[in-house]
Design a protein around this motif. Structure first.
Motif, short mmCIF file in Angstrom:
data_model
loop_
_atom_site.label_atom_id
_atom_site.label_comp_id
_atom_site.label_asym_id
_atom_site.label_seq_id
_atom_site.Cartn_x
_atom_site.Cartn_y
_atom_site.Cartn_z
N ALA A 192 -13.85 -3.63 27.52
CA ALA A 192 -14.74 -4.14 28.56
C ALA A 192 -16.07 -3.39 28.55
N GLY A 193 -17.14 -4.10 28.87
CA GLY A 193 -18.43 -3.45 29.07
C GLY A 193 -19.33 -3.40 27.85
N ARG A 194 -18.82 -3.70 26.67
CA ARG A 194 -19.69 -3.67 25.47
C ARG A 194 -20.68 -4.83 25.47
N PHE A 195 -20.21 -5.97 25.91
CA PHE A 195 -21.10 -7.13 26.04
C PHE A 195 -21.04 -7.60 27.50
N ASN A 220 -24.95 -16.04 20.14
CA ASN A 220 -26.00 -15.06 19.87
C ASN A 220 -25.43 -13.65 19.78
N ALA A 221 -24.49 -13.33 20.69
CA ALA A 221 -23.87 -12.00 20.67
C ALA A 221 -23.15 -11.78 19.34
N ASP A 234 -14.22 -8.15 21.69
CA ASP A 234 -15.07 -7.72 22.81
C ASP A 234 -15.86 -8.91 23.37
N ILE A 235 -16.32 -9.78 22.48
CA ILE A 235 -17.06 -10.97 22.91
C ILE A 235 -16.12 -11.94 23.64
N ALA A 236 -14.90 -12.09 23.11
CA ALA A 236 -13.92 -12.96 23.77
C ALA A 236 -13.65 -12.47 25.20
N LEU A 237 -13.50 -11.15 25.34
CA LEU A 237 -13.25 -10.59 26.67
C LEU A 237 -14.45 -10.79 27.60
N ALA A 238 -15.65 -10.55 27.07
CA ALA A 238 -16.86 -10.70 27.89
C ALA A 238 -17.03 -12.15 28.34
N PHE A 239 -16.75 -13.08 27.43
CA PHE A 239 -16.85 -14.50 27.77
C PHE A 239 -15.82 -14.85 28.85
#
Ligand code: KG4
Ligand code: ZN
Length: 336
Positions: A192-195, A220-221, A234-239
């Motif tokens: 969590a928190g990277r993106f 874009n990320a 990390d992107i999957a989690l942020a989304f």
């Protein structure tokens, strides 16, 4: 009253038998996921043809499981929309034909009403009135539900549905179809928190949603990252977090606006564990969900919704003509 339910609006053939006294007697589901996987999404013509192959054998199987003879069926409920026209027509024509042959009523059920009422199949069902969050591949809806057929739409997506956003984001990250479960599984390995993704349309008043920007943000990320497996997780989690937070925030707003304290969540995305955990933290709110297997499309919700309506309708005249409605708003329904 024993109601045979037929669901064929998209890529799942769902059949069930629901009894107004004894509850759900049997249900069967055939998913076409494997058939459509290589195309990365549902191919309508292939879907229709597969429904034709599967519907009758599944009906036979459900009747056998329920130890119910054909002449014991009191009514047939089938999904009449919204959904893919060809797929809907398969269920509608088979449902109508069976009803005509047996001399029993047939009723076309709204697929989204099926989802909406599906948590009522569970033990300790919600009592009316309540707020409903419907989250599927085609819809994102916040509805004030007074009773069966009395639906006031408070908010909806102005572009992609939330399930569609999961599916599209998964596709651009190279994950399997359907994307919702794939993103949710990958997000479990995410940090969590990277993106940090935006929460669309939350900084202005209103209850509508917009999810199409999230997939662009994800793309874009991903393009700007080193494209490692960890980046992807990390992107999957942020989304997922952005989607869940957006839904939670709008639910909170809608609960306040409508004065309801019961929140009923249904549709494919209601299977998402992070969403359930987050909504369960809403203060002073009782939450209700369908069991996991009834979050996605299924015949049980159609048999049940059909039964709830038929029970109130008295004599239903069944003629031999039928139609389906690829677009069919819940707001246009009325009580039985
Ligand atoms: O209700 P449903 O089976 O079909 C429609 O009526 O559209 O919903 C399917 C949607 C798909 O977009 C799928 O990716 C999503 O529900 N979905 C999920 C999860 N399981 C299914 N989305 C997020 N997390 C999940 N665990
Ligand atoms: Zn559905």
């Amino acid at each position: 009253m024993k109601v045979l339910g037929i669901e064929s609006s998209c890529d799942e053939t769902g059949i069930a038998l629901y009894d107004s006294e004894q509850g759900l007697l049997a249900h069967e589901l055939y998913s076409q996921i494997a058939l459509h996987a290589e195309y990365g999404g549902v191919v309508p013509e292939l879907a229709s043809r597969d429904h034709i192959r599967k519907t009758l054998p599944l009906i036979e199987s459900v009747l056998k499981q329920a130890k119910c003879a054909r002449h014991e069926i009191d009514a047939v409920a089938y999904t009449a929309g919204p959904g893919l026209m060809g797929a809907l027509l398969v269920g509608a024509s088979i449902g109508r034909s069976i009803a005509w042959a047996l001399g029993v009523p047939a009723l076309g059920v709204n697929h989204m009403e099926g989802h909406l009422l599906s948590p009522l199949l569970e033990e300790n069902p919600p009592v009316f009135p309540f707020l409903s969050l419907l989250v599927s591949g085609g819809h994102t809806l916040l509805i004030d539900v007074q009773s069966v057929g009395q639906y006031a739409i408070l908010g909806e997506s102005i572009d992609d549905a939330v399930g569609e956003a999961f599916d599209k984001t998964a596709k651009l990250l190279g994950l399997a179809y359907p994307g919702g479960p794939a993103i949710a599984a990958l997000a479990e390995q995410g940090e969590a928190g990277r993106f940090i993704f935006p929460k669309p349309m939350t900084n202005r008043p209103g209850l509508d949603f917009s999810f199409s920007g999230l997939k662009t943000f994800a793309m874009n990320a991903w393009m700007d990252s080193d494209k490692t497996q960890q980046d992807k997780a990390d992107i999957a989690l942020a989304f997922e977090t952005a989607a869940v937070e957006t839904l939670a925030l709008k639910c909170k707003r809608a609960l306040k606006q409508s004065g309801r304290n019961r929140l009923v969540v249904a549709g494919g995305v209601s299977a998402n564990k992070s969403l359930r955990i987050r909504l369960d933290t809403l203060h002073g709110v009782e939450t209700f969900y369908p069991r996991q297997e009834f979050c996605s499309d299924n015949g049980a919700m159609i048999a049940f919704a059909g039964c709830m309506r038929l029970a109130e309708m008295g004599e239903v005249q069944s003629d031999t003509s039928f139609s389906a409605q690829p677009r069919w708003s819940l707001a246009s329904l009325s009580p039985p």
